[in-house]
Scaffold this active site. Structure first.
Site, PDB file in Angstrom:
ATOM      1  CB  CYS A 177      -0.982  -0.037   1.170  1.00 37.97           C
ATOM      2  SG  CYS A 177      -2.362   1.137   0.990  1.00 37.97           S
ATOM      3  CG  HIS A 192      -3.844  -3.600   3.041  1.00 38.11           C
ATOM      4  ND1 HIS A 192      -2.808  -3.124   3.823  1.00 38.11           N
ATOM      5  CD2 HIS A 192      -4.473  -2.508   2.537  1.00 38.11           C
ATOM      6  CE1 HIS A 192      -2.819  -1.795   3.806  1.00 38.11           C
ATOM      7  NE2 HIS A 192      -3.813  -1.400   3.030  1.00 38.11           N
ATOM      8  CD  GLU A 196      -1.419  -6.074   5.389  1.00 43.64           C
ATOM      9  OE1 GLU A 196      -1.498  -4.869   5.672  1.00 43.64           O
ATOM     10  OE2 GLU A 196      -1.176  -6.492   4.232  1.00 43.64           O
TER      11      GLU A 196
END
Length: 291
Positions: free
Chosen positions: A87, A174, A176
């Protein structure tokens, strides 16, 4: 001399993202040790850790604004291990290396459909050509730096780029978060296919290493006194020492006057009966309770 065990290390530079701890969790779940450091950590300190890879976190900031968080100015020039920007991490790479980042006409927050356009990218190894990803950004990269190629995109943005010759990778989504269902595989691809990590770290290994270090430091006849508050830190420390040297540790649990009614007796019994600690309770500074 205490033996120091060295694990492969991945460094995460934190630019203020709410998801930084999640990045660390995903890396550790993959069996790789990682450390979170401030975004402006000097390159010398990073290099001293001999990282197998670096990850740049997201951030609520905009890269083109004055005062936006930036890594050490020598980071990219001194880079000797693969780097993944997530990001804001992607945007800072693109912006500082000559690409263009602007405010998005349509701020992306939520699910998006990612289309992989370079099937040879190691970052997307063994992943489908399309997948759901989670987006949370108000800016977007509108042109890539020289030497980079596009590896994935969404309908609204250039979404992943890389310069595999220099080992620099970036994604706008993202990987994660749980909302990116295949994100853990993206991170694993970075760790294993790109950084060549072995995955030799685990919580169990940490416990075994700490127990070994305690035994080495205390010796075969040494004894230990441990103060217990009933909180997580001191209880974990006592449990590790107990595993290492058993009854040669004596724990003192002190009623500091701040516990709830009956909590002192209950906690003391739990520590003694469930954890088998050699423990005495201290109340009013003089009375030792045995339960």
């Amino acid at each position: 001399m205490i033996t120091e065990i060295q694990h492969e290390t991945v460094i995460i530079l934190d630019f203020g993202s709410q998801y930084t701890q999640l990045i660390a969790r995903r890396v550790r779940e993959a069996g790789v040790y990682c450390e979170i450091l401030p975004f402006n950590t000097p390159i010398e300190r990073i290099a001293a850790r001999q990282p197998k890879g670096l990850i740049l976190s997201g951030s609520p900031s905009s890269v083109y604004q004055d005062g936006a968080p930036r890594p050490d100015s020598k980071l990219l020039q001194s880079l000797k291990s693969p780097l993944l920007g997530i990001c804001y991490g992607l945007q800072i790479l693109a912006f500082d290396m000559g690409g263009e980042v602007k405010a998005s006409p349509n701020r992306e927050f939520g699910y998006a459909r990612l289309k992989v356009v370079d099937k040879n990218s190691l970052l997307f190894k063994e992943l489908p050509p399309e997948m759901d990803v989670w987006m949370s950004h108000g800016d977007q990269m509108t042109s890539m730096p020289d030497g980079f190629r596009l590896t994935a995109l969404t309908d609204d943005a250039l979404n992943a780029i890389e310069d595999s010759d220099r080992g620099i990778y970036g994604v706008q989504f993202h990987p994660e978060v749980a909302h990116t269902p295949l994100g853990a595989q993206v991170i694993r691809n970075f760790l294993f296919a790109i950084c060549k990590c072995r995955g030799d770290w685990s919580p169990k290994a940490v416990i075994e290493e700490q127990v070994s270090r305690i035994r080495e430091e205390v010796g075969e006849t040494g004894r230990v006194v441990c103060g217990l508050s009933g909180g997580v830190d001191s209880t974990v420390a006592a449990a590790l020492v107990h595993q290492a040297i058993g009854e040669r540790q004596t724990c003192l649990f002190v009623d500091n006057g701040l516990l709830r009614d009956g909590e002192f007796e209950l906690t003391l019994a739990l520590l003694r009966q469930q954890m088998k600690l050699n423990i005495a309770g201290v109340r009013d500074g003089e009375h030792f309770l045995t339960l």
